[in-house]
Design a protein around this motif. Structure first.
Motif, PDB file in Angstrom:
ATOM      1  N   ARG A  54       0.862  -1.183   0.000  1.00 50.36           N
ATOM      2  CA  ARG A  54       0.000   0.000   0.000  1.00 50.36           C
ATOM      3  C   ARG A  54       0.903   1.239   0.000  1.00 50.36           C
ATOM      4  NH1 ARG A  54      -5.214   1.311   2.363  1.00 50.36           N
ATOM      5  NH2 ARG A  54      -5.408  -0.880   2.947  1.00 50.36           N
ATOM      6  N   ALA A 111      -2.799   4.103  -3.084  1.00 50.25           N
ATOM      7  CA  ALA A 111      -2.876   2.878  -3.880  1.00 50.25           C
ATOM      8  C   ALA A 111      -2.731   1.678  -2.962  1.00 50.25           C
ATOM      9  CB  ALA A 111      -1.790   2.871  -4.952  1.00 50.25           C
ATOM     10  N   ARG A 112      -3.519   0.645  -3.246  1.00 49.57           N
ATOM     11  CA  ARG A 112      -3.402  -0.577  -2.448  1.00 49.57           C
ATOM     12  C   ARG A 112      -3.621  -1.793  -3.327  1.00 49.57           C
ATOM     13  NH1 ARG A 112      -8.172  -3.066  -0.890  1.00 49.57           N
ATOM     14  NH2 ARG A 112     -10.106  -1.878  -1.276  1.00 49.57           N
ATOM     15  N   GLU A 113      -2.813  -2.803  -3.075  1.00 49.34           N
ATOM     16  CA  GLU A 113      -2.978  -4.064  -3.777  1.00 49.34           C
ATOM     17  C   GLU A 113      -4.045  -4.914  -3.099  1.00 49.34           C
ATOM     18  OE1 GLU A 113       1.594  -4.846  -5.389  1.00 49.34           O
ATOM     19  OE2 GLU A 113       0.884  -5.804  -3.548  1.00 49.34           O
ATOM     20  N   THR A 163      -4.709  -3.570  -8.269  1.00 52.62           N
ATOM     21  CA  THR A 163      -4.346  -2.374  -7.506  1.00 52.62           C
ATOM     22  C   THR A 163      -5.439  -1.328  -7.679  1.00 52.62           C
ATOM     23  OG1 THR A 163      -1.970  -2.748  -7.744  1.00 52.62           O
ATOM     24  CG2 THR A 163      -2.672  -0.518  -7.192  1.00 52.62           C
ATOM     25  N   ILE A 220       1.556  -2.957  -7.352  1.00 56.70           N
ATOM     26  CA  ILE A 220       1.557  -1.553  -6.949  1.00 56.70           C
ATOM     27  C   ILE A 220       2.308  -0.665  -7.931  1.00 56.70           C
ATOM     28  CG2 ILE A 220       3.667  -1.600  -5.558  1.00 56.70           C
ATOM     29  CD1 ILE A 220       0.406  -0.057  -4.324  1.00 56.70           C
ATOM     30  N   SER A 245       6.173   4.307  -6.415  1.00 48.82           N
ATOM     31  CA  SER A 245       5.827   3.627  -5.172  1.00 48.82           C
ATOM     32  C   SER A 245       6.983   3.617  -4.172  1.00 48.82           C
ATOM     33  CB  SER A 245       5.386   2.196  -5.458  1.00 48.82           C
ATOM     34  OG  SER A 245       6.427   1.469  -6.088  1.00 48.82           O
TER      35      SER A 245
END
Length: 580
Positions: free
Chosen positions: A469, A490-492, A506, A529, A536
C-alpha cells in the motif's frame, strides 16, 4: 533477551579524572555510581596479563623483579628495549605501580605512555609527536571495575582525546564504554558415545569438565561519544554525538575441539537487542548552523529466529543564514520473514575488538577482564570503540531502506514514511508526505473456503504472500493554512477466482483540492503496486538517501579519527588482562 537494567541500572555518567560521579538512570533519576577501589591484593590477576612485546632485537633488559606491581613484563622484568615491526625502538620501564613507555624513530620520540594505578583505577596517558617534536595527539584513558550486583560484574572505561595541528586543537573526542556481564553457567548438552570418546582423551575422561566448556554469557554494553572538529579559525566545523548500546546473549565453546557442532574456541551470538543513535551538526566558518541530522537504529533478533524486528528513524534540517529552509523526517520498520533475514549488527566481539579465540578463554571472563584485555589498544587508538559501527556503516548494513528502494522489496513485511517540508523566511510553504507499507496476506482470496479449487487453487506460486500500500500527498501552505493539495492512495488486493488463479489488482484513489473545491476519482489496475503507482518507492528512497548520508558521515568520522592506520600500528606492544 536479557534485561540488565534491574541489576545494572547505572547509566553512562562516569567522567574523566573523577573517582566517583553521580549517574542518571533511564527515568532521569540520579543514582550513585558503583565505582569501587581496588586493593593491592586484588591486583593479583594482573600477572595473568603480562606485558608482552612484539618484534625482535631485545637489548639492555633488567632482570630485577617488579614485586607487587600491576604492570608486568615477560619474565618479571622492570626494563625492556625492543625493536618493533615498524623499525621503531620501544623502551618500557616499571617502577612499582608506574609504567612508562617510550617509542623512538631513530633518535626522535614519536610516542610516550605513562601508566599508573590511582585510587583503584588504571590510568594511561598517551602522547604522539610530529616530526618537529610537537604533540600531535593526546589520549587520557581510565578504567575501573564496578561493584558486582545480582550476578552481574561491571566495568567502565572513559577517554579524552585531542588532536593538534601546530599547537592548535583541530579535533576532540570524549567517550565512555560501560559494560555489564553475567556468566550464567553451562547449558545442558548431549553427547553421542563417539563424540564423548573422541573428546575425553584430551580431558582425562572428566565429563563434567567437558560440559563446562560450553558456557553461556549475557552482556550489556553502553557507549557514548562526543566528537568535535574545528576550522583553522577555531570555529566549530562539525560535531557528532554517538550512542550505541546492546544486550547480547552468547554460547561459547571454550574447548580445543568441536562440541555440539561448535568449532574449537568459538562463540555464537544467540540473541541481541541493539540501538545506535547518531546526531551530527555542520557549521560554516562563521559559526552558523548549516545542517543537523539524527538517525536511530534499533534491532532485536535471535539466531535462527523468524521474528526479528528492525526500526529506524531519520530527522534532518537545512539552514541558510540561520533560518530553516528544509526539514525532513521519517521512519522505517522491517520484519524478519521466511528466507529474508535482517542485516547484521555489530556484536559484542566487534564492540570490544576481540577475536573469538580471545573471548573463548578457558574460563569465562567478567566485564573488567573483557574490557581490559585490549587496554593497550583502546587507550592508544581513538577509533577503537567506533570501529564496530564504522565498519558496519561502510558495508551498508544500516541501509536496508535504500537497498529495497533500489533492488526491490523481495516480499518482506515493512513500513516506511517520509515527510519533506520547505520554508521561506521561516514560514512553512510546502509539505510532501510519502508512505509505503507491505503486510502479510493472512487470508489469500477464497483459499480457506475452497482449498481444493480447480487449477490455481492447488498452487501457491501465483498468489503473493505480501500486499503493498502506498500514499502520497502534496500541500501548498499559506499563512499556516493549506490552500491546495493533491493526494494519491494505492493498495494491492487479490481478486479471487473459484476456477483459477487469483488476480493481483491495484486500486488507486486520486484526490485534489484547490480553492476549497475537492475532486476525486478511483481507478482499478490489473497488476501490482508499481502499475498503479510508478513512484511507489518514494518513501523508501527519500528516507534511505538521508539515512545513508548520516551513516556515510559516521564512517568518514571513523576513518578520520583512525588517522595513523590500523589499531595494531597505533597500539603499544603491551597487553593488559583487566582489573580484579
Amino acid at each position: 533477551m536479557i534485561d540488565p537494567v534491574s541489576s545494572a541500572s547505572t547509566a553512562l555518567a562516569y567522567t574523566v579524572n573523577r573517582t566517583r560521579s553521580d549517574s542518571v538512570d533511564k527515568s532521569g533519576a540520579s543514582a550513585q555510581a558503583d565505582v569501587v577501589s581496588i586493593s593491592d591484593e586484588a591486583i593479583r590477576k594482573y600477572a595473568a596479563g603480562q606485558i608482552e612485546t612484539e618484534g625482535a632485537g631485545e637489548s639492555g633488559q633488567d632482570t630485577n623483579q617488579t614485586g607487587d606491581s600491576p604492570w608486568k613484563l615477560s619474565g618479571g622484568l622492570t626494563h625492556s628495549e625492543r625493536t618493533l615491526k615498524n623499525g621503531h625502538t620501544e623502551i618500557i620501564d616499571i617502577d612499582g605501580g608506574t609504567l612508562t613507555v617510550h617509542e623512538y624513530n631513530g633518535s626522535r620520540l614519536v610516542k610516550s605512555v605513562d601508566g599508573t594505578m590511582l585510587d583503584g583505577r588504571a590510568v594511561l596517558d598517551t602522547s604522539y609527536y610530529d616530526e618537529n617534536g610537537k604533540v600531535s595527539q593526546t589520549i587520557h584513558a581510565e578504567m575501573a571495575r564496578l561493584e558486582s550486583k545480582s550476578g552481574w560484574s561491571g566495568a567502565v572505561m572513559n577517554r579524552s582525546v585531542s588532536w593538534y595541528d601546530n599547537g592548535r586543537v583541530e579535533r576532540t573526542l570524549s567517550d565512555e564504554m560501560y559494560m555489564r556481564t553475567r556468566n550464567t553457567g553451562s547449558p545442558t548438552i548431549s553427547l553421542s558415545g563417539n563424540d564423548f570418546s573422541r573428546m575425553t582423551g584430551d580431558l582425562d575422561g572428566d565429563a563434567t569438565t567437558l560440559v563446562r566448556k560450553l558456557t553461556s554469557e549475557d552482556h550489556s554494553l553502553n557507549y557514548h561519544a562526543d566528537i568535535q572538529e574545528f576550522y583553522d579559525n577555531k570555529q566549530l566545523s562539525k560535531s557528532f554525538a554517538i550512542d550505541q548500546s546492546g544486550d547480547f546473549s552468547q554460547v561459547t565453546n571454550r574447548h580445543g575441539v568441536e562440541v555440539e557442532g561448535m568449532g574449537p574456541l568459538s562463540t555464537d551470538e544467540i540473541s541481541h537487542d541493539t540501538q545506535l543513535s547518531v546526531v551530527s551538526e555542520e557549521y560554516d566558518r562563521d559559526g552558523n548552523l548549516l545542517r543537523e541530522a539524527s538517525v536511530t537504529d534499533k534491532q532485536k533478533d535471535g539466531k535462527g529466529s523468524k521474528d526479528g524486528k528492525q526500526y529506524q528513524t531519520v530527522d534532518v534540517s537545512w539552514y541558510e543564514d540561520g533560518k530553516l529552509v528544509k526539514h525532513g523526517n521519517g521512519s522505517f520498520s522491517l520484519d524478519e520473514f521466511d528466507g529474508h533475514s535482517l542485516a547484521k549488527r555489530p556484536g559484542v566481539l566487534d564492540l570490544l575488538g576481540l577475536k573469538p579465540e580471545e573471548y573463548s578463554s578457558p574460563e569465562a571472563q567478567d566485564s573488567a577482564e573483557l574490557l581490559g584485555s585490549k587496554l593497550a589498544e583502546s587507550s592508544s587508538a581513538p577509533e577503537f570503540f567506533l570501529e564496530g559501527a564504522g565498519r558496519a556503516a561502510a558495508k551498508g548494513q544500516y541501509g536496508s531502506a535504500s537497498h529495497m528502494a533500489q533492488y526491490g522489496r523481495l516480499g518482506q513485511p515493512f513500513s516506511a514514511d517520509w515527510t519533506t517540508e520547505l520554508y521561506e523566511d521561516g514560514e512553512l510553504v510546502m509539505r510532501k508526505q510519502d508512505s509505503h507499507q507491505a503486510r502479510n496476506v493472512l487470508n489469500r482470496g477464497v483459499d480457506d473456503r475452497l482449498p481444493f479449487r480447480t487449477g490455481g487453487g492447488l498452487t501457491d506460486g501465483d498468489r503473493p504472500a505480501i500486499l503493498e500500500r502506498t500514499a502520497h500527498t502534496t500541500e501548498i501552505i499559506e499563512d499556516g493554512k493549506t490552500v491546495a493539495s493533491e493526494s494519491q492512495e494505492a493498495r494491492e488486493f487479490l481478486q479471487p477466482d473459484e476456477h483459477g488463479p487469483d488476480t493481483l489488482m491495484t486500486l488507486v484513489d486520486y484526490d485534489q483540492m484547490q480553492n476549497n473545491d475537492e475532486d476525486g476519482i478511483n481507478v482499478f489496475y490489473k497488476g501490482g503496486i508499481s502499475i498503479g503507482d510508478p513512484d511507489s518507492g518514494a518513501a523508501l528512497r527519500s528516507l534511505g538517501e538521508e539515512l545513508d548520508l548520516v551513516m556515510d558521515g559516521l564512517y568518514e568520522l571513523y576513518r578520520d579519527v583512525r588517522g595513523r592506520g590500523s589499531l595494531g600500528e597505533k597500539a603499544s606492544s603491551f597487553r593488559f588482562a583487566g582489573l580484579d
